[in-house]
Design an enzyme around this catalytic site. Structure first.
Site, mmCIF file in Angstrom:
data_model
loop_
_atom_site.group_PDB
_atom_site.id
_atom_site.type_symbol
_atom_site.label_atom_id
_atom_site.label_comp_id
_atom_site.label_asym_id
_atom_site.label_seq_id
_atom_site.Cartn_x
_atom_site.Cartn_y
_atom_site.Cartn_z
ATOM 1 N N LYS A 46 0.847 -1.201 0.000
ATOM 2 C CA LYS A 46 0.000 0.000 0.000
ATOM 3 C C LYS A 46 0.881 1.250 0.000
ATOM 4 C CE LYS A 46 -3.753 -2.464 2.194
ATOM 5 N NZ LYS A 46 -4.423 -2.874 3.426
ATOM 6 N N GLN A 51 -4.899 -1.583 9.680
ATOM 7 C CA GLN A 51 -4.692 -2.905 9.074
ATOM 8 C C GLN A 51 -5.305 -3.993 9.962
ATOM 9 O OE1 GLN A 51 -3.276 -3.452 5.956
ATOM 10 N NE2 GLN A 51 -3.934 -5.557 6.264
ATOM 11 N N ASP A 90 -11.228 2.650 3.845
ATOM 12 C CA ASP A 90 -11.521 1.223 3.664
ATOM 13 C C ASP A 90 -13.022 1.007 3.449
ATOM 14 O OD1 ASP A 90 -9.516 -0.639 3.513
ATOM 15 O OD2 ASP A 90 -9.172 -0.722 5.680
#
Ligand code: NAP
Length: 276
Positions: A48, A92, A115
């Site tokens: 990422k 995460q 997200d």
């Protein structure tokens, strides 16, 4: 039959974003928070950050030890929620055991939830007033769009009902006027349901679960799963070699949906920065 090149589609999306980001007065910023040292999570985070550098997004990484407290984690998220140079916050997952992921996620304001996992962003999707949509299902929708795959009136089957992949995927297809069936571990006669599908999106995490006898001739097969086969080789949920003989379009693993997920994270961060 066409094997969809997710790597190539993702590369064009990143190139388009890079061009758009160059024109912005303020560079978008993405904060990536990771707790503990799970090797798979570390690889995802590294990829990422690499993608951020490629498209011109500033990335800030926060690595917290597995033995930090829930409060320490939430304090970091509170700070990032306030930080002006941070437009997107990515926590995460999964967190190491003992952490309350839901409580931590609530610290991320909707506008910075790149997200798309927050209750508010999911609620907007249910209402067909999409704000930020989860990256993986959004990436699948981009595949449909860029390959010119029609969804309206099609029978779509989604295998898996997780809050992060299966459910948002089913809602996006429904909002695009497909007729959607969602299957999960308690579903009976999955084979019969799949045989009727024009489009199958599999997100269950079972190696080679979708076999050729489950797929109608000419169906579109999108494989979200990431698994290891008996020899430890990376594979999807679909028995690719056999199913590709029946499908009209199919995504491989690796090189299908995976690269799209990160490209859409870049997209969501770019859009979050526009909304300053
Ligand atoms: P998850 O949270 O474990 O959910 C799996 C879903 O599959 C659940 O709804 C489960 O049903 C269902 N399921 C499991 N075994 C089944 C079976 N034998 N028959 C029917 N349904 C079954 O997983 P996830 O996070 O959604 O991820 C799914 C897969 O996609 C994993 O392989 C993951 O690694 C991969 N993934 C890939 C990307 C990418 O970028 N390519 C991104 C995210 C995830 P129940 O609800 O009844 O338990």
């Amino acid at each position: 039959m066409k094997i969809i090149d997710g790597k190539a589609i993702a590369a064009s999306i990143r190139a388009e974003l890079k061009e758009k980001i160059e024109k912005l007065a303020l560079k978008p910023g993405l904060a990536v928070v990771i707790v503990g040292n799970d090797p798979a999570s570390q690889i995802y985070v590294r990829n990422k950050i690499k993608a951020c550098a490629e498209v011109g997004i500033n990335s800030y990484s926060y690595e917290l030890p597995a033995d930090c407290s829930q409060k320490q984690l939430e304090d970091v998220l509170d700070e990032l929620a306030k930080a002006e140079n941070v437009h997107g916050i990515l926590l995460q997952l999964p967190l190491p055991s003992g952490f309350d992921a839901e409580s931590a996620m609530r610290k991320i304001p909707r506008e910075k939830d790149v997200d798309g996992f927050s209750a508010e962003n999911l609620g907007k999707l249910v209402l067909h007033e999409e704000k930020t949509v989860a990256c993986t299902p959004l990436g699948v929708m981009q595949i449909f769009k860029r390959e010119g795959i029609e969804l309206e009136g099609k029978n779509a089957v989604v295998l898996g009902r997780s809050d992060t992949v299966g459910k948002p995927m089913a809602l996006l297809l429904l909002n695009a006027n497909a007729t959607v069936t969602v299957c999960h571990s308690k579903t009976k006669n999955i084979k019969e349901i799949c045989k009727n599908a024009d489009i199958i999106v599999s997100a269950i995490g079972r190696a080679k679960f979708v076999t050729e006898d489950m797929v109608k001739d000419g169906a579109v097969v999108i494989d979200v799963g990431i698994n290891r086969d008996g020899n430890g080789k990376l594979c999807g949920d679909v028995d690719f070699e056999k199913v590709k003989e029946k499908a009209s379009y199919i995504t491989p693993v690796p090189g299908g949906v995976g690269p799209m997920t990160i490209a859409m994270l870049m997209y969501n961060t770019y859009v979050a920065a526009l909304k300053e």
